[in-house]
Scaffold this motif. Structure first.
Motif, PDB file in Angstrom:
ATOM      1  N   LEU A 160      38.317 -25.289   4.846  1.00  0.00           N
ATOM      2  CA  LEU A 160      37.146 -24.734   4.169  1.00  0.00           C
ATOM      3  C   LEU A 160      37.264 -24.872   2.660  1.00  0.00           C
ATOM      4  O   LEU A 160      38.314 -24.608   2.083  1.00  0.00           O
ATOM      5  CB  LEU A 160      36.996 -23.258   4.527  1.00  0.00           C
ATOM      6  N   VAL A 161      36.171 -25.259   2.018  1.00  0.00           N
ATOM      7  CA  VAL A 161      36.042 -25.185   0.569  1.00  0.00           C
ATOM      8  C   VAL A 161      35.125 -24.027   0.204  1.00  0.00           C
ATOM      9  O   VAL A 161      35.522 -23.096  -0.497  1.00  0.00           O
ATOM     10  CB  VAL A 161      35.508 -26.495  -0.032  1.00  0.00           C
ATOM     11  N   ALA A 162      33.889 -24.073   0.678  1.00  0.00           N
ATOM     12  CA  ALA A 162      32.924 -23.022   0.392  1.00  0.00           C
ATOM     13  C   ALA A 162      31.759 -23.116   1.354  1.00  0.00           C
ATOM     14  O   ALA A 162      31.413 -24.205   1.816  1.00  0.00           O
ATOM     15  CB  ALA A 162      32.416 -23.116  -1.051  1.00  0.00           C
ATOM     16  N   THR A 163      31.153 -21.974   1.648  1.00  0.00           N
ATOM     17  CA  THR A 163      29.935 -21.933   2.444  1.00  0.00           C
ATOM     18  C   THR A 163      28.938 -20.989   1.802  1.00  0.00           C
ATOM     19  O   THR A 163      29.301 -20.117   1.006  1.00  0.00           O
ATOM     20  CB  THR A 163      30.191 -21.471   3.890  1.00  0.00           C
ATOM     21  N   ILE A 164      27.675 -21.158   2.170  1.00  0.00           N
ATOM     22  CA  ILE A 164      26.612 -20.299   1.676  1.00  0.00           C
ATOM     23  C   ILE A 164      25.567 -20.143   2.762  1.00  0.00           C
ATOM     24  O   ILE A 164      25.197 -21.102   3.438  1.00  0.00           O
ATOM     25  CB  ILE A 164      26.008 -20.859   0.365  1.00  0.00           C
ATOM     26  N   THR A 165      25.082 -18.920   2.945  1.00  0.00           N
ATOM     27  CA  THR A 165      24.065 -18.642   3.939  1.00  0.00           C
ATOM     28  C   THR A 165      22.678 -18.771   3.328  1.00  0.00           C
ATOM     29  O   THR A 165      22.512 -18.895   2.119  1.00  0.00           O
ATOM     30  CB  THR A 165      24.224 -17.234   4.518  1.00  0.00           C
ATOM     31  N   THR A 166      21.667 -18.714   4.186  1.00  0.00           N
ATOM     32  CA  THR A 166      20.290 -18.766   3.721  1.00  0.00           C
ATOM     33  C   THR A 166      20.002 -17.632   2.745  1.00  0.00           C
ATOM     34  O   THR A 166      19.264 -17.811   1.773  1.00  0.00           O
ATOM     35  CB  THR A 166      19.316 -18.693   4.905  1.00  0.00           C
ATOM     36  N   GLY A 167      20.594 -16.469   2.992  1.00  0.00           N
ATOM     37  CA  GLY A 167      20.409 -15.324   2.121  1.00  0.00           C
ATOM     38  C   GLY A 167      21.209 -15.356   0.841  1.00  0.00           C
ATOM     39  O   GLY A 167      21.036 -14.482  -0.013  1.00  0.00           O
ATOM     40  N   GLY A 168      22.089 -16.338   0.691  1.00  0.00           N
ATOM     41  CA  GLY A 168      22.836 -16.491  -0.538  1.00  0.00           C
ATOM     42  C   GLY A 168      24.248 -15.948  -0.523  1.00  0.00           C
ATOM     43  O   GLY A 168      24.922 -15.979  -1.563  1.00  0.00           O
ATOM     44  N   SER A 169      24.719 -15.460   0.607  1.00  0.00           N
ATOM     45  CA  SER A 169      26.094 -14.996   0.690  1.00  0.00           C
ATOM     46  C   SER A 169      27.045 -16.178   0.667  1.00  0.00           C
ATOM     47  O   SER A 169      26.838 -17.160   1.377  1.00  0.00           O
ATOM     48  CB  SER A 169      26.315 -14.184   1.961  1.00  0.00           C
ATOM     49  N   THR A 170      28.095 -16.076  -0.135  1.00  0.00           N
ATOM     50  CA  THR A 170      29.027 -17.182  -0.308  1.00  0.00           C
ATOM     51  C   THR A 170      30.423 -16.812   0.144  1.00  0.00           C
ATOM     52  O   THR A 170      30.810 -15.639   0.171  1.00  0.00           O
ATOM     53  CB  THR A 170      29.080 -17.635  -1.770  1.00  0.00           C
ATOM     54  N   ASN A 171      31.171 -17.840   0.486  1.00  0.00           N
ATOM     55  CA  ASN A 171      32.557 -17.695   0.873  1.00  0.00           C
ATOM     56  C   ASN A 171      33.325 -18.881   0.306  1.00  0.00           C
ATOM     57  O   ASN A 171      32.915 -20.023   0.503  1.00  0.00           O
ATOM     58  CB  ASN A 171      32.687 -17.645   2.395  1.00  0.00           C
ATOM     59  N   TYR A 172      34.428 -18.599  -0.382  1.00  0.00           N
ATOM     60  CA  TYR A 172      35.214 -19.639  -1.027  1.00  0.00           C
ATOM     61  C   TYR A 172      36.659 -19.589  -0.579  1.00  0.00           C
ATOM     62  O   TYR A 172      37.219 -18.515  -0.346  1.00  0.00           O
ATOM     63  CB  TYR A 172      35.206 -19.479  -2.552  1.00  0.00           C
ATOM     64  N   ALA A 173      37.261 -20.755  -0.504  1.00  0.00           N
ATOM     65  CA  ALA A 173      38.700 -20.812  -0.356  1.00  0.00           C
ATOM     66  C   ALA A 173      39.355 -20.253  -1.611  1.00  0.00           C
ATOM     67  O   ALA A 173      38.853 -20.433  -2.724  1.00  0.00           O
ATOM     68  CB  ALA A 173      39.162 -22.249  -0.121  1.00  0.00           C
ATOM     69  N   ASP A 174      40.482 -19.580  -1.436  1.00  0.00           N
ATOM     70  CA  ASP A 174      41.170 -19.002  -2.585  1.00  0.00           C
ATOM     71  C   ASP A 174      41.522 -20.055  -3.635  1.00  0.00           C
ATOM     72  O   ASP A 174      41.506 -19.778  -4.839  1.00  0.00           O
ATOM     73  CB  ASP A 174      42.441 -18.289  -2.135  1.00  0.00           C
ATOM     74  N   SER A 175      41.815 -21.246  -3.199  1.00  0.00           N
ATOM     75  CA  SER A 175      42.258 -22.293  -4.105  1.00  0.00           C
ATOM     76  C   SER A 175      41.168 -22.785  -5.049  1.00  0.00           C
ATOM     77  O   SER A 175      41.476 -23.437  -6.051  1.00  0.00           O
ATOM     78  CB  SER A 175      42.816 -23.477  -3.312  1.00  0.00           C
ATOM     79  N   VAL A 176      39.901 -22.490  -4.748  1.00  0.00           N
ATOM     80  CA  VAL A 176      38.803 -22.985  -5.585  1.00  0.00           C
ATOM     81  C   VAL A 176      38.024 -21.876  -6.266  1.00  0.00           C
ATOM     82  O   VAL A 176      37.131 -22.168  -7.070  1.00  0.00           O
ATOM     83  CB  VAL A 176      37.839 -23.879  -4.781  1.00  0.00           C
ATOM     84  N   LYS A 177      38.338 -20.634  -5.976  1.00  0.00           N
ATOM     85  CA  LYS A 177      37.623 -19.521  -6.593  1.00  0.00           C
ATOM     86  C   LYS A 177      37.751 -19.577  -8.109  1.00  0.00           C
ATOM     87  O   LYS A 177      38.831 -19.790  -8.649  1.00  0.00           O
ATOM     88  CB  LYS A 177      38.156 -18.188  -6.074  1.00  0.00           C
ATOM     89  N   GLY A 178      36.638 -19.384  -8.779  1.00  0.00           N
ATOM     90  CA  GLY A 178      36.615 -19.436 -10.228  1.00  0.00           C
ATOM     91  C   GLY A 178      36.423 -20.816 -10.797  1.00  0.00           C
ATOM     92  O   GLY A 178      36.159 -20.954 -12.001  1.00  0.00           O
ATOM     93  N   ARG A 179      36.544 -21.835  -9.970  1.00  0.00           N
ATOM     94  CA  ARG A 179      36.372 -23.216 -10.425  1.00  0.00           C
ATOM     95  C   ARG A 179      35.171 -23.901  -9.784  1.00  0.00           C
ATOM     96  O   ARG A 179      34.494 -24.698 -10.434  1.00  0.00           O
ATOM     97  CB  ARG A 179      37.628 -24.035 -10.132  1.00  0.00           C
TER      98      ARG A 179
END
Length: 116
Positions: free
Chosen positions: A47-66
């Motif tokens: 996983l790198v990142a995902t986003i739902t239709t409503g805008g909720s996001t999820n990021y891998a720790d390694s890419v957060k902030g970047r």
């Protein structure tokens, strides 16, 4: 059926930026989750990142902030803005789509290479 077209990959120096795009098309599609996964040489797809239709996001720790993921629901397009790129970000990046029907789709992959 969903067709995914990816763009934006390429070669960039460490510290640079790239913006990936993935456009989903198909008749009457309704998409719940869009995102990006990547697979580096000798590594598993992750996983790198995902986003739902409503805008909720999820990021891998390694890419957060970047990295920042966003989407245009009207265009069924997801974007991944990648800043402060590191050599360890080098991978094939795959667009991911999950329909409300519960079906998953994958793009063909686009190469991102971070090297000096």
């Amino acid at each position: 059926q969903v067709q995914l077209v990816e763009s934006g990959g390429g070669l960039v120096q460490p510290g640079g930026s790239l913006r990936l795009s993935c456009a989903a098309s198909g008749r009457g599609i309704s998409i719940n989750v869009m995102g990006w996964y990547r697979q580096a040489p000798g590594k598993e797809r992750d996983l790198v990142a995902t986003i739902t239709t409503g805008g909720s996001t999820n990021y891998a720790d390694s890419v957060k902030g970047r990295f920042t993921i966003s989407r245009d629901n009207a265009k069924n397009t997801v974007y991944l803005q990648m800043n402060s790129l590191k050599p360890e970000d080098t991978a094939v990046y795959y667009c991911y789509v999950r329909r409300f029907l519960g079906l998953d789709y994958w793009g063909p992959g686009t190469q991102v290479t971070v090297s000096s």
